[in-house]
Design a protein around this motif. Structure first.
Motif, PDB file in Angstrom:
ATOM      1  N   UNK A 124      98.223  -2.457  34.232  1.00  0.00           N
ATOM      2  CA  UNK A 124      96.793  -2.513  33.930  1.00  0.00           C
ATOM      3  C   UNK A 124      96.141  -3.681  34.653  1.00  0.00           C
ATOM      4  N   UNK A 125      96.801  -4.838  34.640  1.00  0.00           N
ATOM      5  CA  UNK A 125      96.264  -6.002  35.339  1.00  0.00           C
ATOM      6  C   UNK A 125      96.234  -5.787  36.850  1.00  0.00           C
ATOM      7  N   UNK A 126      97.225  -5.050  37.351  1.00  0.00           N
ATOM      8  CA  UNK A 126      97.215  -4.732  38.789  1.00  0.00           C
ATOM      9  C   UNK A 126      95.998  -3.877  39.138  1.00  0.00           C
ATOM     10  N   UNK A 127      95.685  -2.904  38.297  1.00  0.00           N
ATOM     11  CA  UNK A 127      94.520  -2.058  38.539  1.00  0.00           C
ATOM     12  C   UNK A 127      93.235  -2.878  38.494  1.00  0.00           C
ATOM     13  N   UNK A 128      93.152  -3.818  37.547  1.00  0.00           N
ATOM     14  CA  UNK A 128      91.968  -4.678  37.469  1.00  0.00           C
ATOM     15  C   UNK A 128      91.856  -5.565  38.706  1.00  0.00           C
ATOM     16  N   UNK A 129      93.002  -6.099  39.129  1.00  0.00           N
ATOM     17  CA  UNK A 129      93.006  -6.945  40.311  1.00  0.00           C
ATOM     18  C   UNK A 129      92.629  -6.154  41.565  1.00  0.00           C
ATOM     19  N   UNK A 130      93.148  -4.957  41.705  1.00  0.00           N
ATOM     20  CA  UNK A 130      92.847  -4.126  42.879  1.00  0.00           C
ATOM     21  C   UNK A 130      91.361  -3.766  42.932  1.00  0.00           C
ATOM     22  N   UNK A 131      90.710  -3.722  41.781  1.00  0.00           N
ATOM     23  CA  UNK A 131      89.282  -3.375  41.746  1.00  0.00           C
ATOM     24  C   UNK A 131      88.406  -4.556  42.145  1.00  0.00           C
ATOM     25  N   UNK A 132      88.756  -5.764  41.686  1.00  0.00           N
ATOM     26  CA  UNK A 132      87.891  -6.919  41.937  1.00  0.00           C
ATOM     27  C   UNK A 132      88.273  -7.699  43.189  1.00  0.00           C
ATOM     28  N   UNK A 133      89.491  -7.520  43.691  1.00  0.00           N
ATOM     29  CA  UNK A 133      89.963  -8.326  44.823  1.00  0.00           C
ATOM     30  C   UNK A 133      89.092  -8.190  46.073  1.00  0.00           C
ATOM     31  N   UNK A 134      88.607  -6.980  46.436  1.00  0.00           N
ATOM     32  CA  UNK A 134      87.789  -6.875  47.654  1.00  0.00           C
ATOM     33  C   UNK A 134      86.516  -7.720  47.607  1.00  0.00           C
ATOM     34  N   UNK A 135      86.037  -8.055  46.416  1.00  0.00           N
ATOM     35  CA  UNK A 135      84.812  -8.844  46.313  1.00  0.00           C
ATOM     36  C   UNK A 135      85.031 -10.331  46.214  1.00  0.00           C
TER      37      UNK A 135
END
Length: 264
Positions: A89-100
């Motif tokens: 779940x944390x990986x999915x959250x990180x993958x969503x916000x990392x590009x910004x």
């Protein structure tokens, strides 16, 4: 809002939906496996072990509600499934916000996510393996001989969730201090000055969120004070000055990412 901005906003919403859906599917898969083996009943028995050991011999917990024997073990199993699926779940959250994020923010983000997850689990483990046994034994020693303790399983689950949350958040103190220092909101020197106030606050928080016994209050307050010191040490490393070349590299990468965002 221009067409390009609207299209970008919609694409972000679609990505957020997909990642939330993947997280829910991961929890559902883990929950399904746990329901098959070892099963909700066995998982609840493990959770209730610290209390049942402290009860008089032959005494069991009770279920007052009609569907409580089914719902409470299922809730416990869902909680365990969420904890087991938390890294994904944390990986999915990180993958969503990392590009910004900027380059220096990305380098800090992953260690913070990993450390905060491990510390939260460590807080829950400390509560289960050490605090529960001490607290329940202490409370049982004060029970009058004229009564037979028979705790309700739903009340026990509520108590366990409160304690897990309290200890899990408490163990996040080092992460919170590192973030505050990194953002420039406080300095390491200020944290040292506030040490005495934090110690008083730790005992006040422990008195509020734990049962009214000295054992559980000390078991929460003392780790909070130790973790505060750990947070100060970690903040020193984070706030340490970088070499000039590293600072220049970070600035160049952040500037390049800012230009790319403007163009896109």
């Amino acid at each position: 809002m221009s067409d390009a901005q609207e299209e970008s906003f919609i694409s972000h919403l679609v990505e957020l939906r997909d990642r939330l859906l993947r997280s829910l599917i991961a929890i559902a898969v883990v929950l399904g496996v746990l329901c098959i083996y070892p099963g909700p009943g066995e998982i609840y028995d493990i959770l209730a072990a610290p209390l049942t050991k402290a009860l008089p011999e032959g005494t069991k917990m009770v279920a007052i509600g009609v569907i409580t024997p089914f719902m409470v073990p299922l809730k416990v199993t869902a909680m365990v499934a969420f904890v087991l699926a938390l890294p994904y779940i944390l990986y999915q959250a990180w993958a969503f916000i990392a590009p910004g994020l900027y380059a220096h923010e990305k380098r800090l983000g992953i260690p913070l996510i990993i450390s905060s997850t491990l510390l939260f689990i460590a807080g829950m483990s400390f509560c289960y393996f050490f605090v529960f046994g001490q607290v329940f034994s202490f409370i049982a020693s004060f029970a009058p001989k004229s009564i037979t303790p028979a705790p309700d399983i739903e009340a026990y689950l509520s108590f366990v969730m409160t304690m897990f949350l309290a200890f899990g958040i408490t163990f996040e103190v080092p992460v919170a201090l590192v973030v505050l220092v990194k953002l420039g909101l406080v300095t390491v020197e200020k944290l040292k000055e506030w040490r005495s106030y934090f110690i008083v606050g730790a005992f006040v928080v422990a008195a509020v969120v734990t049962p009214p016994d000295v054992v559980s209050q000390l078991a929460l307050a003392i780790p909070m004070c130790l973790l505060y010191e750990l947070g100060i040490l970690a903040s020193r490393l984070v706030s340490a000055p970088k070499p000039a070349a590293a600072v220049a590299t970070d600035a160049e990468m952040d500037k390049a990412e800012e230009e790319f965002r403007k163009l896109s």
